[in-house]
Design an enzyme around this catalytic site. Structure first.
Site, PDB file in Angstrom:
ATOM      1  N   SER A  50      68.153 -41.540  -8.522  1.00 20.97           N
ATOM      2  CA  SER A  50      67.158 -41.146 -10.034  1.00 20.97           C
ATOM      3  C   SER A  50      67.518 -42.262 -10.920  1.00 20.97           C
ATOM      4  CB  SER A  50      67.667 -39.849 -10.389  1.00 20.97           C
ATOM      5  OG  SER A  50      67.073 -39.763 -11.528  1.00 20.97           O
ATOM      6  N   THR A  96      65.226 -32.576  -9.517  1.00 18.26           N
ATOM      7  CA  THR A  96      64.828 -33.234  -8.599  1.00 18.26           C
ATOM      8  C   THR A  96      64.670 -32.635  -7.107  1.00 18.26           C
ATOM      9  OG1 THR A  96      64.050 -35.587  -7.801  1.00 18.26           O
ATOM     10  CG2 THR A  96      66.531 -35.187  -8.170  1.00 18.26           C
ATOM     11  N   ARG A 135      45.352 -33.409   4.248  1.00 10.63           N
ATOM     12  CA  ARG A 135      45.427 -33.324   5.668  1.00 10.63           C
ATOM     13  C   ARG A 135      45.624 -31.991   6.505  1.00 10.63           C
ATOM     14  NH1 ARG A 135      50.828 -36.417   8.064  1.00 10.63           N
ATOM     15  NH2 ARG A 135      51.607 -34.755   6.771  1.00 10.63           N
ATOM     16  N   ASP A 157      55.823 -32.661 -14.782  1.00  9.94           N
ATOM     17  CA  ASP A 157      54.906 -33.658 -13.940  1.00  9.94           C
ATOM     18  C   ASP A 157      53.451 -33.401 -14.301  1.00  9.94           C
ATOM     19  OD1 ASP A 157      57.264 -34.629 -12.645  1.00  9.94           O
ATOM     20  OD2 ASP A 157      57.042 -33.222 -10.902  1.00  9.94           O
ATOM     21  N   LYS A 172      63.286 -28.286  -6.942  1.00  8.44           N
ATOM     22  CA  LYS A 172      62.101 -27.928  -7.894  1.00  8.44           C
ATOM     23  C   LYS A 172      61.489 -26.420  -7.676  1.00  8.44           C
ATOM     24  CE  LYS A 172      60.564 -32.378  -8.932  1.00  8.44           C
ATOM     25  NZ  LYS A 172      59.527 -33.439  -9.125  1.00  8.44           N
TER      26      LYS A 172
HETATM   27  P1  NAP Z   1      55.346 -33.867  -0.450  1.00  7.15           P
HETATM   28  O1  NAP Z   1      55.801 -32.585  -1.232  1.00  7.15           O
HETATM   29  O2  NAP Z   1      56.171 -34.307   0.618  1.00  7.15           O
HETATM   30  O3  NAP Z   1      53.873 -33.795  -0.324  1.00  7.15           O
HETATM   31  C1  NAP Z   1      53.341 -34.774   0.530  1.00  7.15           C
HETATM   32  C2  NAP Z   1      51.724 -34.545   0.527  1.00  7.15           C
HETATM   33  O4  NAP Z   1      51.520 -35.876   1.130  1.00  7.15           O
HETATM   34  C3  NAP Z   1      51.357 -33.469   1.307  1.00  7.15           C
HETATM   35  O5  NAP Z   1      49.774 -33.147   0.877  1.00  7.15           O
HETATM   36  C4  NAP Z   1      51.054 -34.016   2.694  1.00  7.15           C
HETATM   37  O6  NAP Z   1      50.149 -33.453   3.498  1.00  7.15           O
HETATM   38  C5  NAP Z   1      50.528 -35.298   2.229  1.00  7.15           C
HETATM   39  N1  NAP Z   1      51.093 -36.354   3.308  1.00  7.15           N
HETATM   40  C6  NAP Z   1      52.416 -36.802   3.322  1.00  7.15           C
HETATM   41  N2  NAP Z   1      52.286 -37.733   4.515  1.00  7.15           N
HETATM   42  C7  NAP Z   1      51.036 -37.878   4.992  1.00  7.15           C
HETATM   43  C8  NAP Z   1      50.291 -38.724   5.671  1.00  7.15           C
HETATM   44  N3  NAP Z   1      51.015 -39.389   6.774  1.00  7.15           N
HETATM   45  N4  NAP Z   1      49.178 -38.500   5.977  1.00  7.15           N
HETATM   46  C9  NAP Z   1      48.303 -37.654   4.938  1.00  7.15           C
HETATM   47  N5  NAP Z   1      48.923 -36.935   4.278  1.00  7.15           N
HETATM   48  C10 NAP Z   1      50.331 -36.962   4.130  1.00  7.15           C
HETATM   49  O7  NAP Z   1      55.782 -35.212  -1.665  1.00  7.15           O
HETATM   50  P2  NAP Z   1      55.679 -34.834  -3.277  1.00  7.15           P
HETATM   51  O8  NAP Z   1      56.858 -34.633  -3.798  1.00  7.15           O
HETATM   52  O9  NAP Z   1      54.529 -34.183  -3.684  1.00  7.15           O
HETATM   53  O10 NAP Z   1      55.169 -36.535  -3.512  1.00  7.15           O
HETATM   54  C11 NAP Z   1      54.115 -37.249  -3.195  1.00  7.15           C
HETATM   55  C12 NAP Z   1      53.860 -38.550  -3.743  1.00  7.15           C
HETATM   56  O11 NAP Z   1      53.802 -38.667  -5.165  1.00  7.15           O
HETATM   57  C13 NAP Z   1      55.298 -39.365  -3.167  1.00  7.15           C
HETATM   58  O12 NAP Z   1      54.887 -40.690  -2.909  1.00  7.15           O
HETATM   59  C14 NAP Z   1      55.982 -39.522  -4.677  1.00  7.15           C
HETATM   60  O13 NAP Z   1      56.653 -40.525  -4.832  1.00  7.15           O
HETATM   61  C15 NAP Z   1      54.753 -39.389  -5.581  1.00  7.15           C
HETATM   62  N6  NAP Z   1      55.328 -38.726  -6.978  1.00  7.15           N
HETATM   63  C16 NAP Z   1      55.205 -39.642  -8.110  1.00  7.15           C
HETATM   64  C17 NAP Z   1      55.750 -39.097  -9.538  1.00  7.15           C
HETATM   65  C18 NAP Z   1      55.597 -39.816 -10.407  1.00  7.15           C
HETATM   66  O14 NAP Z   1      55.998 -39.560 -11.538  1.00  7.15           O
HETATM   67  N7  NAP Z   1      54.996 -41.142 -10.461  1.00  7.15           N
HETATM   68  C19 NAP Z   1      56.011 -37.752  -9.482  1.00  7.15           C
HETATM   69  C20 NAP Z   1      56.213 -36.973  -8.227  1.00  7.15           C
HETATM   70  C21 NAP Z   1      55.825 -37.570  -6.998  1.00  7.15           C
HETATM   71  P3  NAP Z   1      50.464 -32.124   4.384  1.00  7.15           P
HETATM   72  O15 NAP Z   1      50.500 -31.018   3.442  1.00  7.15           O
HETATM   73  O16 NAP Z   1      49.232 -32.060   5.483  1.00  7.15           O
HETATM   74  O17 NAP Z   1      51.481 -32.398   4.950  1.00  7.15           O
END
Ligand code: NAP
Length: 313
Positions: free
Chosen positions: A39, A86, A177, A126, A90
């Site tokens: 973090s 985190t 997906r 967020d 969450k």
């Molecule tokens: P998560 O809960 O693991 O969500 C993953 C999402 O991405 C799901 O909808 C999943 O689809 C999809 N996904 C994952 N791998 C995939 C693949 N190979 N092909 C197609 N779809 C795929 O993760 P999260 O916490 O929501 O975070 C998602 C992203 O946002 C990460 O990169 C994270 O670093 C970023 N993020 C950034 C911030 C910021 O402040 N900038 C804040 C939070 C998160 P399925 O449902 O089909 O599995």
């Protein structure tokens, strides 16, 4: 004077004053997670606390899911102002707080807790952080935009979708997906799209589609802002989030990924003549809004931005 540890633990919390003895400021703010050592929040919040003249230190605390409830009770007993939350807590912390803001309740996840006397108040910055990031990057409000969210099955995608819907965006296309998850989210947001003053019904303005080229092609002509809320793009070898031929110069592209700072999606968008930005601004603004939630005063945004940039090298 002692330096704060990189990561504190549940057992440190059991005797917090002894564990943090000698620090310049009382450690009364934290981020809790498992893992938590990655973090960057301390590097963003500690310069802000210093600049605002607040006598507090922000630290990382490692808590496993089994330690979460008792850990929170210890945090409260130790007189904390609040904590960030985190992965993987969450969702789990949702049931552990006493009260929750409307946006946190709708998202179904908490990333910020304020301790108000005996009460834990849960919030989610967020979604609001994304809103501020879009305003900063593109000088546009979510309200005015037709928005596609790719990754509407994950936590970040849901936070984004709830915020867009609560801001009454013009149109929302949820892409995933596993399309069933996008459809579930769609049904949760439908009430926010009922507007007796508009000719189009919710069915035209709120759509769930699979992450497939043909389905993307059908929708992208009626979309202004494309948000990537998947982790696709973090690795150089990752697939395309959107086929480059479908990105048009009028699109605004926001990739929530910030490391690496330039993903394939950002490169493809800029090559197509579209404006693009990475997720650093969302990370910054979710932190800024957490600070403001805890202290009910304006945060030193530029100090926080500098701290965050330095932490990313
Ligand atoms: P998560 O809960 O693991 O969500 C993953 C999402 O991405 C799901 O909808 C999943 O689809 C999809 N996904 C994952 N791998 C995939 C693949 N190979 N092909 C197609 N779809 C795929 O993760 P999260 O916490 O929501 O975070 C998602 C992203 O946002 C990460 O990169 C994270 O670093 C970023 N993020 C950034 C911030 C910021 O402040 N900038 C804040 C939070 C998160 P399925 O449902 O089909 O599995």
């Amino acid at each position: 004077m002692a330096e704060a540890k990189d990561v504190y633990t549940f057992s440190d919390l059991k005797d917090w004053s002894a564990s943090t003895k000698g620090l310049d400021h009382p450690a009364t703010l934290s981020v809790i997670g498992d893992p938590v050592e990655h973090s960057r929040s301390p590097q963003m919040h500690n310069p802000a606390l210093q600049s605002a003249g607040i006598d507090a230190e922000y630290v990382r605390i490692h808590l496993t899911p089994e330690e979460l409830t008792e850990g929170l009770a210890l945090i409260k007993a130790a007189g904390f102002t609040g904590t960030n939350v985190t992965i993987p807590h969450k969702g789990g912390i949702f049931d552990a707080v006493d009260d929750i803001t409307e946006v946190g309740r709708r998202i179904g996840a908490v990333n910020t807790v304020a301790i108000d006397g005996d009460k834990l108040i849960g919030h989610n910055t967020d979604g609001p952080g994304l809103k501020r990031a879009i305003r900063e990057e593109f000088s546009m409000d979510l309200t005015d935009l037709r928005i596609m969210i790719i990754g509407a099955g994950g936590g970040a995608g849901k936070a984004a979708a709830v915020q867009c819907a609560m801001d009454h965006c013009d149109r929302l296309v949820l892409v995933n997906r596993t399309v069933a998850k996008a459809e579930t989210l769609k049904s949760e947001l439908e009430d926010l799209f009922v507007d007796p003053d508009r000719l189009e019904g919710p069915a035209d303005r709120l759509v769930a589609i699979p992450w497939e080229e043909k389905a993307l092609e059908r929708e992208l002509g009626q979309v202004d802002l494309i948000i990537n809320a998947t982790s696709v793009g973090m690795k150089r070898t990752d697939a395309e989030v959107v086929p480059q031929r479908l990105i048009e110069p009028h699109h605004l592209v926001y990739d929530m990924i910030y490391a690496p700072p330039r993903t394939r999606l950002i490169n493809d968008a800029e090559s197509a003549g579209a404006k693009a930005a990475n997720g650093l601004s969302m990370l910054l603004w979710q932190g800024v809004l957490a600070f403001e939630f805890w202290f009910n005063r304006e945060a030193p945004v530029e100090v926080m931005r500098k701290g965050l940039m330095e932490s990313l090298g």
